[in-house]
Write an enzyme that holds these catalytic residues in place. Structure first.
Site, PDB file in Angstrom:
ATOM      1  N   LYS A   1       0.856  -1.187   0.000  1.00  0.00           N
ATOM      2  CA  LYS A   1       0.000   0.000   0.000  1.00  0.00           C
ATOM      3  C   LYS A   1       0.894   1.239   0.000  1.00  0.00           C
ATOM      4  O   LYS A   1       1.370   1.686   1.039  1.00  0.00           O
ATOM      5  CB  LYS A   1      -0.909   0.033   1.231  1.00  0.00           C
ATOM      6  CG  LYS A   1      -1.997   1.088   1.074  1.00  0.00           C
ATOM      7  CD  LYS A   1      -2.403   1.728   2.363  1.00  0.00           C
ATOM      8  CE  LYS A   1      -1.451   2.761   2.862  1.00  0.00           C
ATOM      9  NZ  LYS A   1      -1.217   3.906   1.960  1.00  0.00           N
TER      10      LYS A   1
ATOM     11  N   GLU B   1      11.165   1.879   9.417  1.00  0.00           N
ATOM     12  CA  GLU B   1      12.134   2.923   9.041  1.00  0.00           C
ATOM     13  C   GLU B   1      11.432   4.249   9.235  1.00  0.00           C
ATOM     14  O   GLU B   1      10.528   4.580   8.469  1.00  0.00           O
ATOM     15  CB  GLU B   1      12.542   2.754   7.569  1.00  0.00           C
ATOM     16  CG  GLU B   1      13.112   1.395   7.242  1.00  0.00           C
ATOM     17  CD  GLU B   1      14.557   1.251   7.670  1.00  0.00           C
ATOM     18  OE1 GLU B   1      15.034   0.112   7.741  1.00  0.00           O
ATOM     19  OE2 GLU B   1      15.192   2.291   7.939  1.00  0.00           O
TER      20      GLU B   1
ATOM     21  N   CYS C   1      14.285  11.076   4.757  1.00  0.00           N
ATOM     22  CA  CYS C   1      14.434  10.610   6.141  1.00  0.00           C
ATOM     23  C   CYS C   1      15.845  10.850   6.665  1.00  0.00           C
ATOM     24  O   CYS C   1      16.030  11.144   7.840  1.00  0.00           O
ATOM     25  CB  CYS C   1      14.064   9.139   6.229  1.00  0.00           C
ATOM     26  SG  CYS C   1      15.001   8.118   5.086  1.00  0.00           S
TER      27      CYS C   1
ATOM     28  N   GLU D   1      11.285  17.078  13.877  1.00  0.00           N
ATOM     29  CA  GLU D   1      11.610  16.928  12.448  1.00  0.00           C
ATOM     30  C   GLU D   1      10.736  17.868  11.615  1.00  0.00           C
ATOM     31  O   GLU D   1       9.514  17.885  11.770  1.00  0.00           O
ATOM     32  CB  GLU D   1      11.332  15.473  12.052  1.00  0.00           C
ATOM     33  CG  GLU D   1      11.718  15.141  10.618  1.00  0.00           C
ATOM     34  CD  GLU D   1      11.303  13.715  10.247  1.00  0.00           C
ATOM     35  OE1 GLU D   1      10.233  13.265  10.685  1.00  0.00           O
ATOM     36  OE2 GLU D   1      12.063  13.066   9.509  1.00  0.00           O
TER      37      GLU D   1
HETATM   38  P1  NAD Z   1       3.072   8.558   7.519  1.00  0.00           P
HETATM   39  O1  NAD Z   1       3.454   7.694   8.634  1.00  0.00           O
HETATM   40  O2  NAD Z   1       1.929   9.481   7.716  1.00  0.00           O
HETATM   41  O3  NAD Z   1       2.696   7.707   6.205  1.00  0.00           O
HETATM   42  C1  NAD Z   1       3.529   6.713   5.680  1.00  0.00           C
HETATM   43  C2  NAD Z   1       2.673   5.570   5.150  1.00  0.00           C
HETATM   44  O4  NAD Z   1       1.919   5.037   6.220  1.00  0.00           O
HETATM   45  C3  NAD Z   1       1.655   5.995   4.091  1.00  0.00           C
HETATM   46  O5  NAD Z   1       1.531   4.969   3.128  1.00  0.00           O
HETATM   47  C4  NAD Z   1       0.374   6.110   4.878  1.00  0.00           C
HETATM   48  O6  NAD Z   1      -0.788   5.903   4.104  1.00  0.00           O
HETATM   49  C5  NAD Z   1       0.544   4.993   5.877  1.00  0.00           C
HETATM   50  N1  NAD Z   1      -0.243   5.153   7.101  1.00  0.00           N
HETATM   51  C6  NAD Z   1      -0.662   6.299   7.683  1.00  0.00           C
HETATM   52  N2  NAD Z   1      -1.368   6.013   8.816  1.00  0.00           N
HETATM   53  C7  NAD Z   1      -1.368   4.658   8.938  1.00  0.00           C
HETATM   54  C8  NAD Z   1      -1.922   3.757   9.891  1.00  0.00           C
HETATM   55  N3  NAD Z   1      -2.622   4.190  10.949  1.00  0.00           N
HETATM   56  N4  NAD Z   1      -1.733   2.435   9.698  1.00  0.00           N
HETATM   57  C9  NAD Z   1      -1.027   1.985   8.648  1.00  0.00           C
HETATM   58  N5  NAD Z   1      -0.496   2.789   7.702  1.00  0.00           N
HETATM   59  C10 NAD Z   1      -0.665   4.115   7.861  1.00  0.00           C
HETATM   60  O7  NAD Z   1       4.373   9.320   7.112  1.00  0.00           O
HETATM   61  P2  NAD Z   1       4.510  10.607   6.202  1.00  0.00           P
HETATM   62  O8  NAD Z   1       4.339  11.776   7.098  1.00  0.00           O
HETATM   63  O9  NAD Z   1       3.695  10.541   4.994  1.00  0.00           O
HETATM   64  O10 NAD Z   1       6.031  10.429   5.767  1.00  0.00           O
HETATM   65  C11 NAD Z   1       7.027  11.191   6.292  1.00  0.00           C
HETATM   66  C12 NAD Z   1       7.713  10.519   7.452  1.00  0.00           C
HETATM   67  O11 NAD Z   1       8.305   9.311   7.022  1.00  0.00           O
HETATM   68  C13 NAD Z   1       8.836  11.345   8.000  1.00  0.00           C
HETATM   69  O12 NAD Z   1       8.825  11.321   9.409  1.00  0.00           O
HETATM   70  C14 NAD Z   1      10.088  10.655   7.505  1.00  0.00           C
HETATM   71  O13 NAD Z   1      11.214  10.866   8.280  1.00  0.00           O
HETATM   72  C15 NAD Z   1       9.649   9.246   7.447  1.00  0.00           C
HETATM   73  N6  NAD Z   1      10.433   8.495   6.444  1.00  0.00           N
HETATM   74  C16 NAD Z   1      11.393   7.632   6.895  1.00  0.00           C
HETATM   75  C17 NAD Z   1      12.190   6.938   5.981  1.00  0.00           C
HETATM   76  C18 NAD Z   1      13.263   5.979   6.473  1.00  0.00           C
HETATM   77  O14 NAD Z   1      13.771   5.215   5.680  1.00  0.00           O
HETATM   78  N7  NAD Z   1      13.610   5.986   7.744  1.00  0.00           N
HETATM   79  C19 NAD Z   1      11.996   7.125   4.624  1.00  0.00           C
HETATM   80  C20 NAD Z   1      11.014   8.001   4.202  1.00  0.00           C
HETATM   81  C21 NAD Z   1      10.226   8.684   5.128  1.00  0.00           C
END
Ligand code: NAD
Length: 538
Positions: A202, A275, A309, A407
């Site tokens: 997803k 991650e 990230c 962040e």
């Molecule tokens: P997010 O957690 O809101 O969303 C990420 C994914 O999770 C999306 O596909 C979203 O639909 C899904 N999601 C959201 N709520 C969910 C739930 N309750 N259950 C299951 N899935 C759910 O993150 P974001 O704000 O869109 O992305 C940015 C964040 O991601 C930043 O904090 C960044 O640092 C982190 N990030 C980390 C890495 C890494 O490799 N460490 C890489 C990219 C982004």
């Protein structure tokens, strides 16, 4: 199953024509968009409009999946996985190597789509393709090293034979973010497929087209279609149905969501890798090559508009070089080519959404209102694109300001001066995160020693993040609230396998032999333990 499928028609109509507005010359062909959206397993009849952050132009109507669609996705994936687990490793590695070639062959089209959908600069879209190719090649070439069954020493040397097998988990659920829409959607799944699993994925709603292009290329490389099933919809609706059916979860996203996912996985006792976020520090030591550090700082802080990230949001600079470093860093930042378009000359593209701009604005306004100084940038630039925010350098940030420890996930970096390296390390280790760090110094040995005091999963010396991230033979991931588990390297594939030990006992049994009493048996065992230690056995 083992041969590649023919290359589909390119998604985007060219040709590149610099005389025209690049956004006008790259039009997504509606039939090709449908070719991608048809891959989503969705029966709700609902769609979500997708627009380009470059200019707000509509891109697609994305079908939305329900919990029932997730159930069907897992049903199909389980059938496909049962057959896939029986394929020879050579079939799987050949498909991975074909994927490597496909992403390079289809490069212009992939870069156009990533840029149209995410708004990032083309050069940062290119990083994604490189990462997919590196990951595909690495796991294909090391498949036997990671997955072959191996013999291990048994409890009674010569008489206990031990075979250690790696069994695929089954169906892996992958939930991925929008910021690196190709590589975050694809690369984590490649070792899962190689190890004999299927994937239900997803991707984030904002970047579904790129994730679907990834799925198309995976099928083109020869992986069976139902081995990689894509569902679409809000994470808070589809997350639970996915976790309830997965044998393992690979999640990339925010720390807040990661904690929710970890709790649900714990309830089912399934494994997960998380991650998550970071507030990544860079240390510029007194003996750093200041020009090199300033050039690296621009890439470390502003690649993909800081929506990365492993992006650096805190820079600790030694007194001795502070002024020279700041002067060069600011000059290089101000010289960046900002823009929203598909050409290679852009150094930083637009952020992906209004939410991202709102966070950057809020962090900068809060800091300035409490006394921070803006050395570069600091403003939204709707004249360039609806969600554009300038690369921004702050000085004088204090712990009461939001951007000190939270962040931003945008192009905002804070500069701090330090006198003492131990103090700089302590400040770098402050807070809850521990994803990535960077150290600039001309003394490699000292920098490597200091690196081991930094509580981060990756530390890059004389580079911001790419040296560690691109070195796919080594694990990558976060300590503390930046995550659990690792992608890449042996850990990146072993997470998708169950270890099975098969021990065959020959000759004598492990109980009392030859009518021996328990005491005599214990004496004999004790003596043999002493001998085995003397012989240097493990
Ligand atoms: P997010 O957690 O809101 O969303 C990420 C994914 O999770 C999306 O596909 C979203 O639909 C899904 N999601 C959201 N709520 C969910 C739930 N309750 N259950 C299951 N899935 C759910 O993150 P974001 O704000 O869109 O992305 C940015 C964040 O991601 C930043 O904090 C960044 O640092 C982190 N990030 C980390 C890495 C890494 O490799 N460490 C890489 C990219 C982004």
């Amino acid at each position: 199953m083992s041969a590649s499928n023919p290359t589909p028609e390119p998604l985007i109509e060219g040709p590149h024509d610099p005389e025209h507005d690049p956004r006008a010359t790259y039009v997504l062909e509606p039939s090709h968009v449908t070719r991608l959206t048809d891959r989503v397993l969705a029966t709700t009849g609902r769609t979500l409009p997708l627009t380009s952050p470059l200019d707000g132009a509509p891109l697609a109507h994305m079908p939305q999946s329900s919990a029932e669609d997730v159930e069907e996705a897992f049903r199909r994936a389980r059938i496909a996985q049962a057959a896939w687990a029986k394929t020879p490793l050579e079939v799987r590695t050949a498909a991975l190597l074909r994927l490597h070639d496909i992403v390079l062959d289809r490069l212009p089209e992939i870069l156009d789509l990533i840029t149209l959908e995410s708004g990032k600069a083309r050069k940062h879209a290119y990083d994604e393709v490189v990462h997919v190719a590196l990951t595909a090649r690495y796991y294909a070439r090391t498949a036997h090293q990671h997955l072959d069954s191996r013999r291990a020493p048994g409890v009674i040397p010569g008489l206990t034979r031990v075979d250690h097998h790696r069994i695929p988990k089954g169906v892996v659920g992958i939930i991925s973010p929008w910021n690196y829409p190709l590589t975050m959607a694809v690369s984590d799944g490649l070792p899962a497929l190689l190890a004999g699993n299927a994937v239900v994925t997803k991707p984030d709603a904002q970047t579904m087209l790129t994730a679907l292009l990834g799925a198309e290329m995976i099928e083109q490389a020869g992986f069976p279609r139902d081995l990689w099933v894509v569902v679409a919809g809000p994470g808070r609706e589809l997350g639970t149905p996915i976790i309830e059916r997965s044998d393992y979860i690979c999640f990339t996203g925010s720390t807040a969501t990661g904690k929710l996912i970890a709790r649900q996985c714990a309830e089912r006792l399934i494994g997960c890798s998380l991650e998550l976020g970071g507030k990544n520090p860079m240390l510029v030591l007194r003996d750093a090559d200041v020009d090199k550090a300033a050039e690296g700082a621009v890439r470390a802080a502003f690649s993909n508009g800081g929506q990365l990230c492993v992006s650096v949001e805190r820079m600790f600079v030694a007194d001795q070089v502070y002024d020279r470093f700041v002067e060069r860093f600011v000059a290089r930042t101000e010289a960046m080519t900002l823009g929203a378009g598909l050409d290679w000359e852009i150094d930083m593209g637009t952020l992906i959404s209004q939410d991202q701009v709102d966070t950057a604005v809020a962090h900068v306004e809060d800091a300035v209102s409490k006394g921070a100084r803006v050395l570069a940038g600091g403003k939204a630039r709707p004249d360039l694109a609806p969600y554009f925010f300038e690369p921004t350098i702050l000085e004088g940030v204090t712990p009461d300001m939001t951007c000190f420890g939270t962040e931003t996930f945008g192009p905002v970096v804070s500069l701090y001066r330090f006198h003492d390296e131990a103090d700089a390390i302590a400040r770098a280790n402050d807070g809850e995160y521990g994803l990535n760090a960077s150290i600039y110094s001309q003394d490699g040995r000292r920098a490597r020693e200091l690196a081991q005091q930094v509580k981060c999963g990756t530390v890059n010396i004389n580079e911001g993040f790419a040296a560690a991230f691109g070195s796919v033979d080594s694990p990558m991931g976060g300590m503390r609230e930046s995550g659990m588990g690792r992608r890449q390297g042996a850990e990146g594939i072993h997470r998708y396998t169950e270890s099975q030990t098969v021990a065959t006992q020959r000759g004598i049994t492990l109980g009392q032999n030859f009518g021996m009493g328990a005491e005599m048996h214990a004496k004999l065992m004790t003596a043999s333990l002493r001998v085995l230690k003397k012989l240097g056995r493990a």
